[in-house]
Design a protein around this motif. Structure first.
Motif, PDB file in Angstrom:
ATOM      1  N   THR A  94       0.056  -4.722  -6.092  1.00 54.24           N
ATOM      2  CA  THR A  94       0.053  -6.232  -7.086  1.00 54.24           C
ATOM      3  C   THR A  94      -0.605  -5.957  -8.095  1.00 54.24           C
ATOM      4  OG1 THR A  94      -2.195  -6.524  -5.760  1.00 54.24           O
ATOM      5  CG2 THR A  94      -0.419  -7.973  -4.868  1.00 54.24           C
ATOM      6  N   ARG A  95      -1.268  -4.608  -8.319  1.00 52.30           N
ATOM      7  CA  ARG A  95      -1.606  -4.007  -9.113  1.00 52.30           C
ATOM      8  C   ARG A  95      -0.876  -3.143 -10.313  1.00 52.30           C
ATOM      9  NH1 ARG A  95      -4.798  -0.188  -5.585  1.00 52.30           N
ATOM     10  NH2 ARG A  95      -7.410  -1.234  -4.935  1.00 52.30           N
ATOM     11  N   MET A  96       0.633  -3.604  -9.744  1.00 52.58           N
ATOM     12  CA  MET A  96       1.846  -3.412 -11.015  1.00 52.58           C
ATOM     13  C   MET A  96       1.922  -1.898 -10.749  1.00 52.58           C
ATOM     14  SD  MET A  96       2.435  -6.737 -12.809  1.00 52.58           S
ATOM     15  CE  MET A  96       0.770  -7.280 -13.583  1.00 52.58           C
ATOM     16  N   ILE A  97       1.625  -0.780  -9.981  1.00 52.18           N
ATOM     17  CA  ILE A  97       0.897   0.714 -10.112  1.00 52.18           C
ATOM     18  C   ILE A  97       2.195   1.556  -8.936  1.00 52.18           C
ATOM     19  CG2 ILE A  97      -0.783   0.388 -11.430  1.00 52.18           C
ATOM     20  CD1 ILE A  97      -1.873   1.714  -8.367  1.00 52.18           C
ATOM     21  N   ALA A  98       2.407   2.429  -9.067  1.00 50.70           N
ATOM     22  CA  ALA A  98       2.629   3.301  -7.947  1.00 50.70           C
ATOM     23  C   ALA A  98       2.601   3.481  -6.964  1.00 50.70           C
ATOM     24  CB  ALA A  98       3.827   4.241  -8.670  1.00 50.70           C
ATOM     25  N   HIS A  99       2.920   3.204  -6.216  1.00 48.39           N
ATOM     26  CA  HIS A  99       2.400   3.128  -4.446  1.00 48.39           C
ATOM     27  C   HIS A  99       1.725   5.424  -4.487  1.00 48.39           C
ATOM     28  CE1 HIS A  99       0.510   3.738  -0.555  1.00 48.39           C
ATOM     29  NE2 HIS A  99       2.019   4.458  -0.151  1.00 48.39           N
ATOM     30  N   SER A 100       1.282   5.785  -3.900  1.00 44.29           N
ATOM     31  CA  SER A 100      -0.144   6.939  -4.223  1.00 44.29           C
ATOM     32  C   SER A 100      -0.505   6.808  -2.378  1.00 44.29           C
ATOM     33  CB  SER A 100      -0.392   7.322  -5.131  1.00 44.29           C
ATOM     34  OG  SER A 100      -0.800   8.438  -4.945  1.00 44.29           O
ATOM     35  N   PRO A 101       0.654   7.349  -1.402  1.00 41.34           N
ATOM     36  CA  PRO A 101      -0.871   7.444  -0.330  1.00 41.34           C
ATOM     37  C   PRO A 101      -2.127   8.003  -0.602  1.00 41.34           C
ATOM     38  CG  PRO A 101       1.320   8.400   0.236  1.00 41.34           C
ATOM     39  CD  PRO A 101       1.518   8.201  -1.290  1.00 41.34           C
ATOM     40  N   GLU A 102      -3.304   7.996   0.527  1.00 34.60           N
ATOM     41  CA  GLU A 102      -4.086   8.216   0.597  1.00 34.60           C
ATOM     42  C   GLU A 102      -4.727   8.695   2.329  1.00 34.60           C
ATOM     43  OE1 GLU A 102      -7.739   5.965  -0.550  1.00 34.60           O
ATOM     44  OE2 GLU A 102      -6.771   4.956  -2.098  1.00 34.60           O
ATOM     45  N   ASP A 103      -5.247   9.858   2.668  1.00 36.36           N
ATOM     46  CA  ASP A 103      -5.912  10.387   3.313  1.00 36.36           C
ATOM     47  C   ASP A 103      -7.175   9.579   3.831  1.00 36.36           C
ATOM     48  OD1 ASP A 103      -6.148  11.477   5.118  1.00 36.36           O
ATOM     49  OD2 ASP A 103      -6.280  13.161   4.878  1.00 36.36           O
ATOM     50  N   VAL A 104      -6.938   9.015   4.837  1.00 32.65           N
ATOM     51  CA  VAL A 104      -8.456   8.356   5.103  1.00 32.65           C
ATOM     52  C   VAL A 104      -8.697   8.846   6.674  1.00 32.65           C
ATOM     53  CG1 VAL A 104      -7.900   6.337   3.776  1.00 32.65           C
ATOM     54  CG2 VAL A 104      -6.508   6.202   6.135  1.00 32.65           C
ATOM     55  N   GLN A 125      -5.935 -12.196  -3.994  1.00 35.42           N
ATOM     56  CA  GLN A 125      -6.306 -12.518  -5.625  1.00 35.42           C
ATOM     57  C   GLN A 125      -5.333 -12.249  -6.497  1.00 35.42           C
ATOM     58  OE1 GLN A 125      -9.191 -14.772  -4.504  1.00 35.42           O
ATOM     59  NE2 GLN A 125      -9.288 -14.319  -6.464  1.00 35.42           N
ATOM     60  N   ASN A 126      -4.921 -11.567  -6.821  1.00 39.19           N
ATOM     61  CA  ASN A 126      -4.196 -10.686  -7.388  1.00 39.19           C
ATOM     62  C   ASN A 126      -2.972 -11.560  -7.902  1.00 39.19           C
ATOM     63  OD1 ASN A 126      -4.742  -8.528  -8.169  1.00 39.19           O
ATOM     64  ND2 ASN A 126      -4.319  -7.134  -7.574  1.00 39.19           N
ATOM     65  N   LEU A 127      -2.210 -12.160  -6.041  1.00 37.43           N
ATOM     66  CA  LEU A 127      -0.982 -13.250  -6.377  1.00 37.43           C
ATOM     67  C   LEU A 127      -1.402 -14.312  -6.391  1.00 37.43           C
ATOM     68  CD1 LEU A 127       0.312 -11.815  -2.504  1.00 37.43           C
ATOM     69  CD2 LEU A 127       1.578 -11.569  -4.487  1.00 37.43           C
ATOM     70  N   LYS A 128      -2.482 -15.174  -6.343  1.00 42.56           N
ATOM     71  CA  LYS A 128      -3.563 -16.534  -6.823  1.00 42.56           C
ATOM     72  C   LYS A 128      -3.462 -16.169  -8.015  1.00 42.56           C
ATOM     73  CE  LYS A 128      -5.546 -16.831  -2.432  1.00 42.56           C
ATOM     74  NZ  LYS A 128      -7.416 -16.867  -1.632  1.00 42.56           N
ATOM     75  N   GLY A 129      -3.304 -15.344  -9.207  1.00 45.15           N
ATOM     76  CA  GLY A 129      -4.185 -14.994 -10.745  1.00 45.15           C
ATOM     77  C   GLY A 129      -2.830 -16.017 -11.251  1.00 45.15           C
ATOM     78  N   GLU A 130      -3.476 -16.308 -12.499  1.00 41.63           N
ATOM     79  CA  GLU A 130      -3.179 -17.499 -12.901  1.00 41.63           C
ATOM     80  C   GLU A 130      -1.380 -17.328 -13.247  1.00 41.63           C
ATOM     81  OE1 GLU A 130      -3.969 -19.397 -17.679  1.00 41.63           O
ATOM     82  OE2 GLU A 130      -6.077 -19.267 -16.060  1.00 41.63           O
ATOM     83  N   LYS A 131      -1.067 -16.389 -14.549  1.00 43.51           N
ATOM     84  CA  LYS A 131       0.173 -15.527 -14.670  1.00 43.51           C
ATOM     85  C   LYS A 131       0.839 -14.680 -13.325  1.00 43.51           C
ATOM     86  CE  LYS A 131      -1.176 -16.061 -19.424  1.00 43.51           C
ATOM     87  NZ  LYS A 131      -1.286 -15.429 -20.857  1.00 43.51           N
ATOM     88  N   ALA A 132       0.707 -15.091 -12.256  1.00 40.79           N
ATOM     89  CA  ALA A 132       1.231 -13.727 -11.059  1.00 40.79           C
ATOM     90  C   ALA A 132       2.907 -14.175 -10.872  1.00 40.79           C
ATOM     91  CB  ALA A 132       0.020 -14.211  -9.881  1.00 40.79           C
ATOM     92  N   ASN A 133       3.350 -13.735 -10.825  1.00 37.58           N
ATOM     93  CA  ASN A 133       4.672 -13.678 -11.106  1.00 37.58           C
ATOM     94  C   ASN A 133       5.235 -12.841  -9.603  1.00 37.58           C
ATOM     95  OD1 ASN A 133       7.680 -13.717 -10.684  1.00 37.58           O
ATOM     96  ND2 ASN A 133       7.381 -14.048 -13.561  1.00 37.58           N
ATOM     97  N   LEU A 134       5.994 -13.326  -8.420  1.00 39.23           N
ATOM     98  CA  LEU A 134       6.166 -12.093  -7.492  1.00 39.23           C
ATOM     99  C   LEU A 134       7.237 -11.089  -8.208  1.00 39.23           C
ATOM    100  CD1 LEU A 134       6.667 -14.507  -4.384  1.00 39.23           C
ATOM    101  CD2 LEU A 134       4.699 -13.082  -5.190  1.00 39.23           C
ATOM    102  N   GLU A 135       8.441 -11.431  -8.600  1.00 41.78           N
ATOM    103  CA  GLU A 135       9.143 -11.008  -9.963  1.00 41.78           C
ATOM    104  C   GLU A 135       8.552  -9.586  -9.998  1.00 41.78           C
ATOM    105  OE1 GLU A 135      11.747 -12.904 -12.063  1.00 41.78           O
ATOM    106  OE2 GLU A 135      12.176 -14.077 -10.487  1.00 41.78           O
ATOM    107  N   ASP A 136       7.025 -10.423 -10.794  1.00 39.55           N
ATOM    108  CA  ASP A 136       6.612  -8.630 -11.236  1.00 39.55           C
ATOM    109  C   ASP A 136       5.409  -7.809 -10.361  1.00 39.55           C
ATOM    110  OD1 ASP A 136       6.931  -9.797 -14.083  1.00 39.55           O
ATOM    111  OD2 ASP A 136       4.770 -11.194 -14.184  1.00 39.55           O
ATOM    112  N   PHE A 137       6.111  -8.040  -9.006  1.00 39.73           N
ATOM    113  CA  PHE A 137       5.317  -7.579  -8.075  1.00 39.73           C
ATOM    114  C   PHE A 137       5.767  -7.070  -7.030  1.00 39.73           C
ATOM    115  CE2 PHE A 137       1.348 -10.853  -8.539  1.00 39.73           C
ATOM    116  CZ  PHE A 137       1.054 -10.754  -8.999  1.00 39.73           C
ATOM    117  N   PRO A 138       6.989  -5.591  -7.827  1.00 37.24           N
ATOM    118  CA  PRO A 138       7.727  -5.150  -7.591  1.00 37.24           C
ATOM    119  C   PRO A 138       6.694  -3.684  -6.129  1.00 37.24           C
ATOM    120  CG  PRO A 138       7.793  -3.885  -8.840  1.00 37.24           C
ATOM    121  CD  PRO A 138       7.043  -5.281  -8.853  1.00 37.24           C
ATOM    122  N   ALA A 139       7.476  -3.010  -4.780  1.00 32.17           N
ATOM    123  CA  ALA A 139       6.702  -1.916  -4.471  1.00 32.17           C
ATOM    124  C   ALA A 139       7.354  -0.859  -5.143  1.00 32.17           C
ATOM    125  CB  ALA A 139       6.798  -2.180  -3.043  1.00 32.17           C
TER     126      ALA A 139
END
Length: 194
Positions: A94-104, A125-139
């Motif tokens: 939903t941030r529209m960035i590549a996934h990078s794992p984190e060591d937690v 919140q990102n999914l509820k955004g005014e201009k949110a479109n699921l097509e813009d949120f690939p993994a």
């Protein structure tokens, strides 16, 4: 100098209050959106995850975190680390960035819980955004120079469903370790009864 101290104290107080709001934001499920769209339905699924995660992890003790049903299974703590990773995939989408794992693994339980709830809340919140479109949120998964991209459909049957599955495991594990879920939690209504 007095004004600077007052200003800095105020800023630190607001940051602390904001952090506290995130930690408690899923004690009850947020109000549902005014309209049905693909994005608001996805956000509601994520909010349902947040509510269930909040209560599944509320009041976990050290013995609950170390519990594992058998030697091959993940412990509750390891399961929570896995859930964090799933929520990170989701929020990065939903941030529209590549996934990078984190060591937690070095985080305290409270830090891990807070970070997971923050990921869930931000994704919603990102999914509820005014201009949110699921097509813009690939993994997007980045391995070296190579990217693998999956449409949001995979988020539903992948990280969201998987996280819900594992939250159910946490509930089962805590029951087995002698610390059952609050019996007043009402997942259908997203509330906690008296």
């Amino acid at each position: 100098m007095k004004y600077i101290f007052t200003f800095l104290s105020s800023v630190l107080f607001l940051i602390a209050v904001s952090a506290q709001e995130v930690r408690t934001s899923y004690a009850n499920i947020p109000d549902y959106p005014a309209e049905f769209t693909a994005e608001t339905v996805a956000a509601r699924m994520v909010d349902g995850l947040g509510f269930r995660y909040y209560w599944a992890t509320d009041g976990l003790r050290a013995e609950d975190l170390s519990f594992r049903p058998n030697e091959e299974a993940r412990s509750t703590r390891e399961t929570l680390e896995h859930i964090f990773g799933l929520t990170l995939i989701l929020v990065n989408s939903t941030r529209m960035i590549a996934h990078s794992p984190e060591d937690v693994t070095t985080l305290s339980f409270e830090e891990l819980r807070t970070r997971t709830l923050e990921n869930i809340a931000e994704a919603s919140q990102n999914l509820k955004g005014e201009k949110a479109n699921l097509e813009d949120f690939p993994a997007i998964f980045q391995r070296g120079e190579e990217q693998t991209i999956f449409p949001f459909w995979n988020q539903i049957n992948g990280p969201i469903a998987d996280a819900l599955w594992h939250v159910g495991q946490v509930v089962s594990f805590r029951r087995t370790s002698g610390n059952p879920l609050n019996p007043n939690v009402r997942v259908f209504t997203g509330t906690v009864g008296e």
